[in-house]
Design an enzyme around this catalytic site. Structure first.
Site, PDB file in Angstrom:
ATOM      1  CB  ALA A   1     -54.044 -12.957  13.731  1.00  0.00           C
TER       2      ALA A   1
ATOM      3  CG  LEU B   1     -46.403  -9.674  11.444  1.00  0.00           C
ATOM      4  CD1 LEU B   1     -46.547  -9.192  10.020  1.00  0.00           C
ATOM      5  CD2 LEU B   1     -44.988  -9.430  11.939  1.00  0.00           C
ATOM      6  CB  CYS B   2     -48.376  -6.894  17.276  1.00  0.00           C
ATOM      7  SG  CYS B   2     -47.057  -7.689  18.209  1.00  0.00           S
ATOM      8  CB  CYS B   3     -52.118  -6.325  13.449  1.00  0.00           C
ATOM      9  SG  CYS B   3     -51.113  -7.142  12.203  1.00  0.00           S
ATOM     10  CB  ILE B   4     -57.124  -8.632  13.860  1.00  0.00           C
ATOM     11  CG1 ILE B   4     -57.547  -7.342  13.152  1.00  0.00           C
ATOM     12  CG2 ILE B   4     -57.328  -8.517  15.360  1.00  0.00           C
ATOM     13  CD1 ILE B   4     -59.030  -7.063  13.279  1.00  0.00           C
TER      14      ILE B   4
END
Length: 228
Positions: free
Chosen positions: A137, A142-145
């Site tokens: 994720a 989108l570079c975030c959990i």
């Protein structure tokens, strides 16, 4: 690191405005007929690969699918048709420099082949979207959990990634809470205003059945919020 999050998208459009899909009776017509069965909630499950360190956390995705099935939801699975950031050898926890993989192709392993390109997902065709956790994720979406994804999209949304203190290793990713605070979000399992539901899942070092039960509670609330 993994946590699961869900966005109930029915707030974006009235249910009767959704076009009928998968052979369903249009919602408005069904509502006017007293004996018509209630339509099932239509849920999009968004994957980010296959494997906790470079894709979707498989146990989380499986638990979500089990609980959605038990709740009678109609599920469509999506993943982006893009290269993975990198491939991790899960026996070593280290990158495998010689390998390249595709996020959609890898996600299809979890979906048993029944999957579509994320680019084709339309909010108008679904009542909710669920994002399982896993490092994918962060690396491939989108570079975030997963809960931070909601925090980035909706200002002031309430989400949870578990406890803010490590508690002797029980919450090894407690520092993630600071990232969420920086985005103006709060910690809560259910944000009724924004219709966002989150659960810590593998953010906590606990027994697998507790994680499964937490995901079940999340899915149950998501289906309740769809009103189906």
């Amino acid at each position: 690191m993994a946590a699961a999050g869900a966005l109930v998208v029915s707030r974006l459009a009235a249910a009767s405005a959704f076009p009928p899909r998968w052979g369903q009776t249009p919602f408005l017509r069904a509502a006017l007929h007293g004996s018509a069965p209630r339509p099932a909630a239509r849920v999009a499950l968004v994957l980010s690969g296959c494997g906790v360190y470079d894709g979707t956390e498989i146990h989380e995705a499986s638990a979500i699918l089990v609980h959605l099935s038990r709740g009678g939801a109609e599920v469509q699975i999506f993943a982006p048709d893009v290269p993975q950031m990198h491939v991790i050898d899960h026996t070593k926890g280290q990158p495998s420099e010689s390998e390249t993989r595709n996020v959609l192709t890898e996600s299809a392993r979890i979906a048993r082949g029944k999957i579509a390109d994320l680019a084709t997902l339309s909010a108008a065709n679904h009542d909710a979207a669920i994002f399982p956790g896993g490092f994918g994720a962060a690396k491939n979406l989108l570079c975030c959990i997963a809960p931070v994804l909601a925090a980035k999209v909706l200002r002031g949304v309430e989400v949870t990634v578990g406890h803010e203190q490590e508690e002797g290793g029980k919450w090894p990713y407690a520092g993630t809470a600071e990232a969420i605070k920086a985005l103006g979000a709060k910690h809560s399992h259910v944000d009724l205003k924004n219709k966002v539901v989150t659960t810590p899942a593998f953010m906590c070092e606990t027994a697998l059945h507790h994680i499964h039960d937490g995901i079940g509670a999340m899915v149950k609330k998501v289906l309740e919020l769809t009103g189906k």
